[in-house]
Design an enzyme around this catalytic site. Structure first.
Site, short mmCIF file in Angstrom:
data_model
loop_
_atom_site.label_atom_id
_atom_site.label_comp_id
_atom_site.label_asym_id
_atom_site.label_seq_id
_atom_site.Cartn_x
_atom_site.Cartn_y
_atom_site.Cartn_z
N ARG A 115 -2.74 54.66 25.14
CA ARG A 115 -1.71 53.80 24.59
C ARG A 115 -2.15 52.35 24.80
NH1 ARG A 115 -1.63 51.45 28.68
NH2 ARG A 115 0.15 50.30 27.90
N GLY A 116 -1.35 51.40 24.26
CA GLY A 116 -1.78 50.00 24.29
C GLY A 116 -2.51 49.71 22.99
N ALA A 117 -2.14 48.59 22.36
CA ALA A 117 -2.59 48.33 20.98
C ALA A 117 -4.11 48.44 20.79
CB ALA A 117 -2.06 46.97 20.53
N GLN A 154 5.17 52.19 32.27
CA GLN A 154 3.76 51.74 32.20
C GLN A 154 3.47 50.66 33.24
OE1 GLN A 154 5.76 52.16 29.54
NE2 GLN A 154 4.64 52.60 27.67
N ASP A 166 1.92 43.96 20.50
CA ASP A 166 1.42 45.04 19.63
C ASP A 166 1.26 44.59 18.19
OD1 ASP A 166 2.75 46.50 22.01
OD2 ASP A 166 1.46 47.98 21.00
N ASN A 171 6.52 43.39 21.32
CA ASN A 171 5.90 43.98 22.52
C ASN A 171 6.89 44.98 23.10
OD1 ASN A 171 3.65 44.09 24.39
ND2 ASN A 171 5.00 43.12 25.89
N LYS A 172 6.50 45.62 24.16
CA LYS A 172 7.30 46.69 24.77
C LYS A 172 8.75 46.26 24.93
CE LYS A 172 6.20 49.99 25.52
NZ LYS A 172 6.43 51.01 24.45
O1 MRU Z 1 3.94 51.98 24.19
P1 MRU Z 1 2.68 51.37 24.72
O2 MRU Z 1 2.38 51.75 26.13
O3 MRU Z 1 1.51 51.63 23.79
O4 MRU Z 1 2.96 49.83 24.70
C1 MRU Z 1 1.99 48.92 25.15
C2 MRU Z 1 2.45 47.52 25.12
O5 MRU Z 1 3.57 47.22 24.79
C3 MRU Z 1 1.43 46.47 25.47
O6 MRU Z 1 2.05 45.36 26.06
C4 MRU Z 1 0.75 46.03 24.16
O7 MRU Z 1 0.15 47.14 23.54
C5 MRU Z 1 -0.26 44.99 24.38
S1 MRU Z 1 -1.70 45.77 25.07
C6 MRU Z 1 -2.92 44.76 25.30
#
Ligand code: MRU
Length: 375
Positions: free
Chosen positions: A54-56, A209, A250, A260-261
């Site tokens: 996960r994470g963009a 996370q 994201d 973002n999250k």
């Molecule tokens: O749902 P996730 O864990 O994929 O969400 C991740 C985030 O919100 C991060 O802050 C975002 O992807 C930036 S990662 C460099």
């Protein structure tokens, strides 16, 4: 990144088996370090959808490696074009918010549609996936270099030895990327330069996370940190205990709105109310140049109600899931929220810092001025 003292990236081709790509199953961290082997594009799609990765930026790289595996599978298919199109579509349907996924798949589609012999196409997809991963690592390193002066300036205003206190939300660290992280890259560099830091880590319900991944990373890097409940940030800010907020994103619009999250927006509101700088660290791969209005245009992922109803933790020997809400109650599970540009102090990109505005972003990325069409 270092895990238990060994250098890793978050995704890599298997050194001996060309039909296999390796990554970590992040659902098991921080309790177990499990390497997962992806052997088909469907494995890659499942890993993204079910958040083993996960994470963009990591989502984008995993999708690209998924297309490489699809390229290998296509060589054994009667109808390779159909398999490749299915792969592009299945990977695109895994998660809707992080735009890196779509940017990576667009680049893969260019290779798929170039009319190459299948073995050459598969080879080019492998090279492209490696290139996307390398670019991401390099970009994150540069984000760190551009963010470092912000932390250094705050440190210079403090009595010697007093830590710069930074709040972050979710995991925008190396586990969300290929290496370094986005929001964490300036912190890691500051730590390497001997600047004392203390990081407030939002736990980040429902999947935690922050508590599970960011706290783990900071621990591996030897950085002082404390996990806080998602609602504690405002209190800390009111009491002068936060110097700076840095989060990831994201998807960022050309005017500087950031998705973002879930919960990021509330941190930005609290930061504004307390006059605390709120920075967003982002690789240009998370900018969606077609979008202007984040609230209206960024698709927000809604995930399973069960992620809210249940909480998962370590018993001492295994992961265990327990229910926290009454049977029969419904839950809502929005994965992301949008922080409007007006609440963002600045953007930290691989080309430098800029104001969260169209002028600011185009000042750093002038070649994107014309990229406004919708798909
Ligand atoms: O749902 P996730 O864990 O994929 O969400 C991740 C985030 O919100 C991060 O802050 C975002 O992807 C930036 S990662 C460099």
């Amino acid at each position: 990144m270092h895990l238990h003292g060994t250098y890793y990236r978050t995704i890599w081709p298997h050194p001996e088996d060309p039909g296999c790509v390796c990554t970590f199953d992040q659902r098991r961290l921080p309790f177990e370090l499990v390497v997962e082997e992806l052997r088909s594009y469907r494995d890659a799609a499942a890993a993204i959808r079910e958040m083993h990765v996960r994470g963009a930026p990591l989502i984008g790289s995993t999708a690209a490696y998924g297309m490489y595996l699809a390229g290998l599978e296509a060589r054994r298919e009667k109808d390779p074009e159909k398999l490749l199109e299915n792969a592009l579509q299945e990977l695109a349907a895994t998660r809707p918010t992080a735009v890196d996924l779509f940017h990576a798949l667009d680049r893969c589609r260019n290779v798929v549609e170039a009319g190459l012999p299948l073995p050459v196409m598969a080879e080019q997809l492998r090279e492209l996936a490696g290139q996307i991963a390398d670019e991401s690592a390099d970009i994150c390193r540069r984000i760190g270099e551009h963010g470092l002066p912000l932390i250094r300036a705050i440190a210079a205003r403090k009595p010697a030895g007093e830590p710069v206190r930074i709040l972050t939300h979710c995991n925008a660290g190396w586990l969300a990327c290929i290496d370094y992280g986005t929001a964490t890259a300036p912190m890691y560099l500051a730590h390497q330069h001997g600047i004392p830091l203390h990081v407030w880590v939002d736990e980040t319900r429902p999947r935690n996370q922050g508590a599970r991944l960011t706290a783990f990373e900071l621990g591996q890097e030897g950085i002082s940190h404390q996990v806080i409940t998602d609602n504690a940030g405002g209190h800390l800010m009111q009491h002068g205990l936060v110097d700076l907020v840095i989060v990831g994103t994201d998807r960022t619009t050309r005017r500087g709105d950031v998705a973002n999250k879930i919960g990021t927006y509330l941190k930005a509101l609290a930061a504004r109310d307390n006059d605390i700088p709120f920075y967003v660290a982002l690789p240009s791969s998370t900018i969606d140049w077609r979008l202007t209005d984040g609230l209206a245009d960024i698709p927000i992922e809604e995930r399973s109600e069960d992620e809210v109803h249940y909480i998962e933790g370590w018993t001492g020997s295994e992961l265990h899931r327990v229910r926290v809400s009454p049977q029969g109650s419904r839950a809502a599970n929005y994965g992301f929220d949008v922080t409007p540009a007006r609440l963002v102090t600045g953007l930290i990109t691989e080309r430098g810092l800029c104001p969260p505005s169209e002028e600011g972003l185009l000042g750093l990325f002038p070649e994107k001025a014309q990229q406004t069409s919708t798909p």
